[in-house]
Design a protein around this motif. Structure first.
Motif, PDB file in Angstrom:
ATOM      1  N   TRP A 165      -3.779 -10.340 -12.489  1.00 25.49           N
ATOM      2  CA  TRP A 165      -4.784  -9.187 -12.251  1.00 25.49           C
ATOM      3  C   TRP A 165      -3.978  -7.897 -11.907  1.00 25.49           C
ATOM      4  N   SER A 166      -4.248  -6.696 -12.445  1.00 24.49           N
ATOM      5  CA  SER A 166      -3.645  -5.389 -11.766  1.00 24.49           C
ATOM      6  C   SER A 166      -3.929  -5.415 -10.465  1.00 24.49           C
ATOM      7  N   LYS A 167      -3.061  -4.538  -9.722  1.00 21.04           N
ATOM      8  CA  LYS A 167      -3.276  -4.650  -8.355  1.00 21.04           C
ATOM      9  C   LYS A 167      -3.205  -3.037  -7.998  1.00 21.04           C
ATOM     10  N   VAL A 168      -4.060  -2.924  -7.017  1.00 17.67           N
ATOM     11  CA  VAL A 168      -3.974  -1.400  -6.333  1.00 17.67           C
ATOM     12  C   VAL A 168      -3.065  -1.323  -5.173  1.00 17.67           C
ATOM     13  N   ASN A 169      -2.091  -0.465  -5.345  1.00 12.83           N
ATOM     14  CA  ASN A 169      -1.210  -0.092  -4.306  1.00 12.83           C
ATOM     15  C   ASN A 169      -1.900   0.425  -2.730  1.00 12.83           C
ATOM     16  N   ILE A 170      -1.445  -0.179  -1.856  1.00 18.89           N
ATOM     17  CA  ILE A 170      -2.199  -0.047  -0.564  1.00 18.89           C
ATOM     18  C   ILE A 170      -1.343  -0.020   0.547  1.00 18.89           C
ATOM     19  N   SER A 171      -1.395   0.727   1.681  1.00 19.33           N
ATOM     20  CA  SER A 171      -0.737   0.667   3.075  1.00 19.33           C
ATOM     21  C   SER A 171      -1.501   0.231   4.028  1.00 19.33           C
ATOM     22  N   PRO A 172      -0.843  -0.303   5.129  1.00 19.45           N
ATOM     23  CA  PRO A 172      -1.842  -0.694   6.125  1.00 19.45           C
ATOM     24  C   PRO A 172      -2.305   0.465   7.046  1.00 19.45           C
ATOM     25  N   GLY A 173      -3.585   0.461   7.681  1.00 22.71           N
ATOM     26  CA  GLY A 173      -4.069   1.758   8.065  1.00 22.71           C
ATOM     27  C   GLY A 173      -5.523   1.862   7.538  1.00 22.71           C
ATOM     28  N   PRO A 174      -5.774   3.061   7.838  1.00 18.58           N
ATOM     29  CA  PRO A 174      -7.042   3.340   7.423  1.00 18.58           C
ATOM     30  C   PRO A 174      -7.171   3.438   5.595  1.00 18.58           C
ATOM     31  N   ASN A 175      -7.890   2.874   5.069  1.00 24.80           N
ATOM     32  CA  ASN A 175      -8.168   2.701   3.688  1.00 24.80           C
ATOM     33  C   ASN A 175      -9.548   2.745   3.571  1.00 24.80           C
ATOM     34  N   ASN A 225      -9.413   0.180   9.032  1.00 21.83           N
ATOM     35  CA  ASN A 225      -8.326  -0.274   9.287  1.00 21.83           C
ATOM     36  C   ASN A 225      -7.630  -1.470   8.674  1.00 21.83           C
ATOM     37  N   VAL A 226      -6.788  -1.209   7.625  1.00 20.86           N
ATOM     38  CA  VAL A 226      -6.329  -2.551   6.908  1.00 20.86           C
ATOM     39  C   VAL A 226      -5.070  -3.182   7.770  1.00 20.86           C
ATOM     40  N   PRO A 227      -5.179  -4.620   8.229  1.00 20.82           N
ATOM     41  CA  PRO A 227      -3.951  -4.985   8.967  1.00 20.82           C
ATOM     42  C   PRO A 227      -2.747  -5.116   7.716  1.00 20.82           C
ATOM     43  N   SER A 228      -1.544  -5.230   8.685  1.00 17.25           N
ATOM     44  CA  SER A 228      -0.404  -4.962   7.997  1.00 17.25           C
ATOM     45  C   SER A 228      -0.103  -6.549   6.996  1.00 17.25           C
ATOM     46  N   ARG A 229       0.501  -6.255   6.025  1.00 18.02           N
ATOM     47  CA  ARG A 229       0.684  -7.332   5.207  1.00 18.02           C
ATOM     48  C   ARG A 229       1.845  -6.803   3.898  1.00 18.02           C
ATOM     49  N   THR A 230       2.486  -7.674   3.463  1.00 20.74           N
ATOM     50  CA  THR A 230       3.710  -7.362   2.520  1.00 20.74           C
ATOM     51  C   THR A 230       3.084  -7.940   1.130  1.00 20.74           C
TER      52      THR A 230
END
Length: 446
Positions: free
Chosen positions: A102-112, A171-176
């Motif tokens: 699947w195509s993925k949406v780039n995201i960063s931890p924190g407010p989304n 607030n999205v938690p930290s992941r990699t």
């Protein structure tokens, strides 16, 4: 860790769609009439990106990304393991899972911000968001064990009715790396909820560049209740995925990349100021293009045009021995729909307003077959043809057992009720929640 969402927004009043998409959706509605009707989806979810043709080989979900509906109560209830993405298998291709599928949406931890497009609003209990564990297996089917089962964002909505768009900033938690977010919209007055998975990528090159503003917007075919808007294409560093159409500050529709939109359901003899914004797959929105102002024509002569027939009449949720929750897709009219008539067989049993698209039939008899139809009418008294015929047999009256208690001790054969479902214990148990994935001690009996 759990964070409460920061804000919510809601917008949308009119239905607009690109002409070619509208025609295709209409033809497909005959094929999909027995499936769930339109409700809502996260715009950049797996299903949403299928509808935008960013994801491929998706099956019929491209025509109704807003219909991923299953019982609520996740994680104790809801879709079965392996069928979470498809909301229990109605759109099975969505359950195909691999690190590259699947195509993925780039995201960063924190407010989304998570944006919902809502086709049919419902009284809402809550909005919840879950995320996969850091060490989940992206090449295995999505199961409850894939997720952190404490939502990182939970928004009580207390039975309120959202508009036709809704947003939560969480607030999205930290992941990699590659992760999956599960967004759940729980309806308050039925047993159902809507499930959307969002494929995201942490640590990638986040796209923060918005498309250019659309130019050259023009209007044509202005009538009493409709008009056509066209504009020039925007550009983007990655690619434009669609356009949003506004009347003043209110978003009134979208297209999936089409450069023309047929506005319907407008009010006669009324001024409109239309602008268009472009969006990309990361959710970036352009500035508004040039404004187009026009006034719809007055209606001349008596109104003799009946509304269109309601379609996709279906059971929304679960029938009981004495009730059936009905829902249908809204009708349209050259002026406006004033109300709907609900029929049991040939008997008119209720009339509701033109803004309603659901009705709870009560006073029925257990284990009995019923036939329902719905008709729309306008202020001039014109009545539409009947909707599709819906045949429903009410279930037998169920026995209610004592409510399950986390502190009680149960022996084999003991029966309890939990979340509206009856269970029987297979052996001695205490504290194991009926319906939870690991509670094999309980079997469903009704």
């Amino acid at each position: 860790m759990s964070n409460v969402c920061l804000s919510g927004t809601k917008k949308l009043k009119l239905l607009i769609t690109g002409g070619t998409v509208l025609a295709l959706l209409f033809s497909m509605s005959l094929l999909l009439a027995d499936k769930a009707s339109a409700h809502g989806n996260v715009t950049n979810s797996r299903a949403g990106l299928c509808a935008d043709r960013v994801n491929t080989n998706c099956g019929l979900i491209i025509y109704e990304p807003y219909s991923l509906e299953a019982h609520k109560g996740f994680p104790a209830g809801g879709p079965a393991d392996g069928k979470i993405a498809s909301a229990n298998g109605a759109f099975a291709p969505l359950d195909e899972q691999s690190a590259t599928r699947w195509s993925k949406v780039n995201i960063s931890p924190g407010p989304n911000t998570f944006n919902w497009k809502i086709k049919v609003p419902h009284a809402t209990a809550s909005w919840k968001y879950y995320i996969t564990k850091q060490n989940w297996n992206p090449n295995a089917a999505l199961t409850r064990d894939s997720f952190d089962l404490t939502p990182f964002c939970s928004v009580p909505y207390n039975g309120q009715m959202p508009g036709n768009t809704y947003s939560d900033t969480c607030n999205v938690p930290s992941r990699t790396g590659y992760q999956v977010i599960l967004a759940v919209w729980e309806v308050s007055n039925t047993l159902n909820a809507f499930y959307n998975v969002i494929d995201v990528n942490f640590g990638g090159n986040v796209d923060n560049v918005a498309p250019t503003a659309p130019t050259g917007a023009t209007v044509s075919n202005v009538g009493a209740t409709g008009a056509t808007i066209a504009w020039n294409a925007s550009t983007d560093n990655i690619g434009v995925t669609g356009y949003r159409i506004f009347n003043g500050s209110n978003q009134i529709g979208t297209t999936n990349g089409a450069l023309v939109a047929n506005l319907t359901g407008l009010t006669s003899n009324t001024s409109y100021t239309i602008t268009v914004k472009a969006i990309d797959a990361a959710g970036n929105s352009s500035a508004a293009g040039n404004a187009v102002t026009f006034t719809t024509l007055p209606v001349s002569g008596p109104d003799t045009v009946a509304p269109t027939a309601p379609n996709s009449l279906h059971v929304m949720g679960r029938s009981t021995s004495t009730t059936v929750p009905l829902m249908w897709n809204a009708s349209t009219d050259n002026v406006s729909v004033t109300g709907y008539q609900i029929f049991r067989g040939t008997t008119l049993i209720a009339t509701v307003s033109g803004s309603a698209v659901e009705y709870l039939v009560t006073g029925l008899t257990a284990n009995t077959a019923y036939t329902f139809t719905v008709k729309a009418f306008d202020a001039a008294g014109n009545v539409s043809a009947a909707s599709n015929v819906l045949n429903v047999t009410t279930p037998s009256a169920s026995t209610t057992y004592p409510a399950w208690s986390a502190t009680a001790v149960y022996l084999a054969g003991n029966k309890v009720t939990h979340n509206g479902v009856n269970y029987e214990a297979k052996w001695w148990t205490q504290g194991e929640t009926p319906g939870s994935p690991n509670a094999g001690v309980w079997k469903v009996i009704s």
